[in-house]
Structure formats: C-alpha cells, structure tokens
Design a protein around this motif. Structure first.
Motif, PDB file in Angstrom:
ATOM      1  N   LEU A   1     -17.861  24.709 -14.216  1.00  0.00           N
ATOM      2  CA  LEU A   1     -17.938  26.102 -14.668  1.00  0.00           C
ATOM      3  C   LEU A   1     -16.803  26.425 -15.645  1.00  0.00           C
ATOM      4  O   LEU A   1     -17.009  27.156 -16.625  1.00  0.00           O
ATOM      5  N   ASN A   2     -15.629  25.876 -15.405  1.00  0.00           N
ATOM      6  CA  ASN A   2     -14.507  26.104 -16.319  1.00  0.00           C
ATOM      7  C   ASN A   2     -14.791  25.501 -17.698  1.00  0.00           C
ATOM      8  O   ASN A   2     -14.479  26.111 -18.730  1.00  0.00           O
ATOM      9  N   ALA A   3     -15.392  24.307 -17.725  1.00  0.00           N
ATOM     10  CA  ALA A   3     -15.738  23.677 -18.997  1.00  0.00           C
ATOM     11  C   ALA A   3     -16.804  24.481 -19.739  1.00  0.00           C
ATOM     12  O   ALA A   3     -16.753  24.640 -20.964  1.00  0.00           O
ATOM     13  N   ILE A   4     -17.777  25.004 -19.000  1.00  0.00           N
ATOM     14  CA  ILE A   4     -18.836  25.801 -19.617  1.00  0.00           C
ATOM     15  C   ILE A   4     -18.256  27.071 -20.248  1.00  0.00           C
ATOM     16  O   ILE A   4     -18.595  27.438 -21.379  1.00  0.00           O
TER      17      ILE A   4
ATOM     18  N   LEU B   1     -16.629  26.160 -23.524  1.00  0.00           N
ATOM     19  CA  LEU B   1     -17.556  25.853 -24.621  1.00  0.00           C
ATOM     20  C   LEU B   1     -18.267  27.102 -25.134  1.00  0.00           C
ATOM     21  O   LEU B   1     -18.639  27.175 -26.313  1.00  0.00           O
ATOM     22  N   LYS B   2     -18.440  28.094 -24.286  1.00  0.00           N
ATOM     23  CA  LYS B   2     -19.072  29.342 -24.737  1.00  0.00           C
ATOM     24  C   LYS B   2     -18.241  30.047 -25.809  1.00  0.00           C
ATOM     25  O   LYS B   2     -18.783  30.789 -26.630  1.00  0.00           O
ATOM     26  N   LYS B   3     -16.947  29.789 -25.832  1.00  0.00           N
ATOM     27  CA  LYS B   3     -16.081  30.419 -26.834  1.00  0.00           C
ATOM     28  C   LYS B   3     -16.357  29.893 -28.251  1.00  0.00           C
ATOM     29  O   LYS B   3     -15.953  30.516 -29.235  1.00  0.00           O
ATOM     30  N   PHE B   4     -17.076  28.758 -28.347  1.00  0.00           N
ATOM     31  CA  PHE B   4     -17.427  28.203 -29.656  1.00  0.00           C
ATOM     32  C   PHE B   4     -18.857  28.572 -30.063  1.00  0.00           C
ATOM     33  O   PHE B   4     -19.354  28.084 -31.075  1.00  0.00           O
TER      34      PHE B   4
ATOM     35  N   SER C   1     -24.447  28.816 -25.732  1.00  0.00           N
ATOM     36  CA  SER C   1     -24.861  29.569 -24.554  1.00  0.00           C
ATOM     37  C   SER C   1     -24.420  28.802 -23.313  1.00  0.00           C
ATOM     38  O   SER C   1     -24.107  27.602 -23.375  1.00  0.00           O
ATOM     39  N   GLY C   2     -24.398  29.479 -22.175  1.00  0.00           N
ATOM     40  CA  GLY C   2     -24.068  28.790 -20.934  1.00  0.00           C
ATOM     41  C   GLY C   2     -25.014  27.644 -20.656  1.00  0.00           C
ATOM     42  O   GLY C   2     -24.603  26.568 -20.200  1.00  0.00           O
ATOM     43  N   GLU C   3     -26.304  27.843 -20.965  1.00  0.00           N
ATOM     44  CA  GLU C   3     -27.296  26.786 -20.730  1.00  0.00           C
ATOM     45  C   GLU C   3     -27.070  25.589 -21.641  1.00  0.00           C
ATOM     46  O   GLU C   3     -27.219  24.438 -21.221  1.00  0.00           O
ATOM     47  N   GLN C   4     -26.719  25.837 -22.907  1.00  0.00           N
ATOM     48  CA  GLN C   4     -26.425  24.725 -23.811  1.00  0.00           C
ATOM     49  C   GLN C   4     -25.209  23.936 -23.332  1.00  0.00           C
ATOM     50  O   GLN C   4     -25.214  22.696 -23.337  1.00  0.00           O
ATOM     51  N   ALA C   5     -24.180  24.642 -22.916  1.00  0.00           N
ATOM     52  CA  ALA C   5     -22.978  23.968 -22.428  1.00  0.00           C
ATOM     53  C   ALA C   5     -23.279  23.166 -21.160  1.00  0.00           C
ATOM     54  O   ALA C   5     -22.797  22.038 -20.993  1.00  0.00           O
TER      55      ALA C   5
END
Length: 407
Positions: free
Chosen positions: A333-336, A339-342, A345-349
């Motif tokens: 969850l921390n990695a997701i 990645l959302k900051k770039f 979407s959560g699903e893509q991450a």
C-alpha cells in the motif's frame, strides 16, 4: 527436442482432455512416460483455458469461472519413480508460443477470489501486455517496460490417495469454520467442472468428486507462483505415486513476489523444456516435506531499487503481533501511494507491483510487536526517474489511459 504435449489455442480445454487436466488425483493416467535423463518440451494453455481476451474490457475477468482452473499439461511419468524418491526437474527453457505473443493481468473482483488488496480494490480490472522478445509493455499502463522472468506458476507431482484425503480433510475443516465467507477460505472439490485427463466412466466420476482443486501450493508443489523458477532452475519434487506424474501450467511472462492481485502475474500460454532425473529414496535422505529448488543463473539485472517498508499495523491503526502478512500488505500500500504521485491510478500501481519483477522480503520477524516486510521496486522499469528529489514528483502518466474496466 521432442514435444510430448502440443496444445491448440483455438480449441477448448475440454476438446483437449487427452493431454490436460484441472484437478489433482492419483489415478489420472500418464500422457507419456520418459526415462530418467530425458529432455522434452511441454506446451501449456493459459491457466483459464482461454477465458480471457486481448481486449479493453474486464468483463471476462469479472465473469471467469474459477472452478475450471488451472488447466495443466500432463501428467508425465518417469520410469522407475516410486513414492519416497525425489524427482529432479531441470527447467531448461521457458518460452512464448508463436501464435500467442501477449499476456494478461487481472485484478479480480472481491466476490470472485479477490486478491491481496481486495479490501482496497474490489472491482475487476485488466491489463494486457505485448511481448517484445524478453521485454513487455502494456497499453493500459504507460511509461513502463521490463524484462520478464518467465516461469511456470504451477508445477508438481500427483498426490497419493492418502495425501489427497489429508488435503480434503484439512481444507474442508477450515471452510467449515466460516462456510459462507466471501471469498471462501479454500477451494473445495467441485465435480461439475472437473477435467480428469484420460480418466473415463465411473472412475472419472468418482475421482471428480474428490479431486483436489489446483488453487493453492501444497506438499507436492502445485501453485507456488515462485517468480525465480525460470529457465536454468532445478527443482526437487517429492514423489507420491509410481511414475511421479509431473504436471504443469499457469505460465507467467513476469511476476512480482507474492503475485498480489491473485491473477497478479502476466499470464500466458507457453512452453517448458525440461530434463528429469531421480534421487532414489531422496525424501528420507534429505528430510524433504515440500519441494526444494535451486535458482537460475539468469535474472533481470536491476541494480537500483526503491524499498518500501511495512509493519504489523494495518491501515486502520490496529496493532498485530509479528504479523508478516499485515506488514507486507502495508509495504504494498505504501508503494502504491507513492506511485500515485506520478499520475498512476491505484489500480495501475497495483498491477505494476503484481507484474514487474519486484522483490518481497521478510526483513524482521523478531522485534515485538512489529514484523517488518519490505517491497523492492526496481526503478529501471520506468522511462522516468521515480526517485525522491527536492523538486517533488511530476505527473508522468498520459491522462485517460487506464486499466480495462467492466461495463
């Protein structure tokens, strides 16, 4: 090299029952018998038997019938193999079938199996991946390309009748503790969709009622989803029946440690080139309970990682005692969130963590009350620099690009 099993991707699994099965049972007849030292090729269909299409809709992921999977090629018998031996399997090569140079990754719906993060991502989604030699990229996840570590997600030997009975007893007892749970606690025998290979008549009917589903890993190997089990690896399998009965399938082009979205790898049809040998009495000699393997000298060489840490405190702030499952979930969850900051979407991450060659580690398991798990994300899979900097993250993902959704 002789191809012992060929598959036809234009036919249903049921039309190829002569070489395929989707349950574990000691009485499934061997498709072929080889001598120790033999080298051979086995072709495999994808784990769903063609239920998932290369398109931009996730309806097929939502509606896939999981009582039919996994479709395995085999079993292959080995002359002289007896219960108590170790079957030594060298994975000489893993490859893509020429007419099927693509794969898929699915986030499964909560009610149809879910996944590691199903509480956060309960809806069916899909990404399709094109293969470019050893590399892969997806139209559904921009700015990402990586080399695959192709491997069989599922490989193992037939169980004995005694071991099969033990599986059904212990998994049945687990389900009985919460029989109405969604998703269920285990996948119990289900005869209606059982494909029992070359078994026929009343024997096939009886076996279908008790044949073990292929969903989990067990003592014989099975659905272990070990991403490093690629070409160049060697596996030592305990033998439970005469001839061993080696079966395989669920080939992955690439996968992150944990295969966290359930259908978390890049699933594909493909082939395995294998060599087999025996260690007589090897189970007792080496005290083997579950398979042992030696990794390949080959793997994608990523030298720079972002390592995300998680501890045994869940997203609601609840404290757990040395719970590595909770800790790894928090690392994911921390990695997701990162990645959302770039712009992902959560699903893509989530899909990136399931498909790319990320590493998962239990980094600390003794410091009460928190286990520490880490997720290692290779930065080289992105076509931009994802490392933290004083300038802050920049949106890199093209607007409007997303995973395939249901309609």
């Amino acid at each position: 090299m002789e191809t012992l099993i060929k598959v036809d991707l234009n036919k249903t699994p049921e039309e190829q029952a002569d070489v395929l099965h989707n349950r574990w049972h000691p009485d499934i007849p061997m498709v072929a018998v080889v001598k120790p030292g033999a080298e051979f090729r086995i072709e495999c269909i994808d784990w769903t038997g063609g239920q998932i299409g290369n398109n931009d809709s996730a309806n097929d992921v939502r509606d896939v019938d999981l009582t039919k999977v996994h479709y395995l090629s085999g079993p292959i018998g080995v002359e002289g193999a007896e219960p108590g031996d170790l079957l030594v399997v060298d994975i000489l090569d893993v490859g893509v079938l020429p007419d099927s140079a693509w794969g898929f990754n699915g986030l499964f719906a909560f009610e149809n199996g879910g996944g590691f993060l199903t509480d956060h991502y309960p809806e069916a989604k899909k990404s399709c991946w094109d293969f470019h030699g050893i590399y892969t990229s997806s139209r559904h996840i921009p700015n990402v390309e990586f080399a695959g570590v192709m491997h069989p997600g599922l490989i193992g030997c037939l169980p004995s009748q005694e071991l099969l009975a033990e599986w059904n007893k212990r998994e049945g007892a687990l389900v009985a503790t919460d029989p109405d749970r969604v998703p269920p606690l285990a996948a119990l025998p289900y005869e209606e969709t059982a494909l029992m290979g070359r078994m026929t008549g009343e024997a096939a009917v009886k076996a279908a009622k008790e044949g073990a589903r292929t969903v989990p890993p067990r003592e014989h190997g099975g659905n272990c989803d070990i991403k490093d089990l690629t070409k160049g690896s060697k596996v030592y399998f305990p033998v439970y029946v005469n001839g061993a009965g080696l079966s395989m399938g669920d080939i992955h082009f690439s996968q992150g440690d944990g295969e966290i979205s359930f259908c978390g790898a890049i699933e594909m049809a493909g082939y395995l080139d294998l060599r087999v040998s025996l260690i007589k009495g090897g189970v007792a000699k080496y005290g083997i309970k579950n398979p042992v393997f030696k990794p390949s000298p080959l793997s994608p060489k990523y030298e720079d990682y972002l390592i995300f840490e998680g501890i045994s405190v869940d997203e609601n702030g609840k404290q757990f005692y040395l719970d590595a499952h909770v800790a790894y979930k928090q690392a994911c969850l921390n990695a997701i969130e990162y990645l959302k900051k770039f712009g992902y979407s959560g699903e893509q991450a989530y899909a990136i963590l399931g498909t790319a060659p990320v590493q998962g580690h239990i980094s600390g398991i003794v410091d009460i009350p928190n286990a520490c798990a880490t997720l290692w994300l290779p930065t080289g899979i992105f076509d931009f620099d994802p490392n933290p900097s004083a300038a802050g993250p920049q949106i890199m993902v093209e607007p409007g690009v997303s995973l395939a959704s249901t309609s």
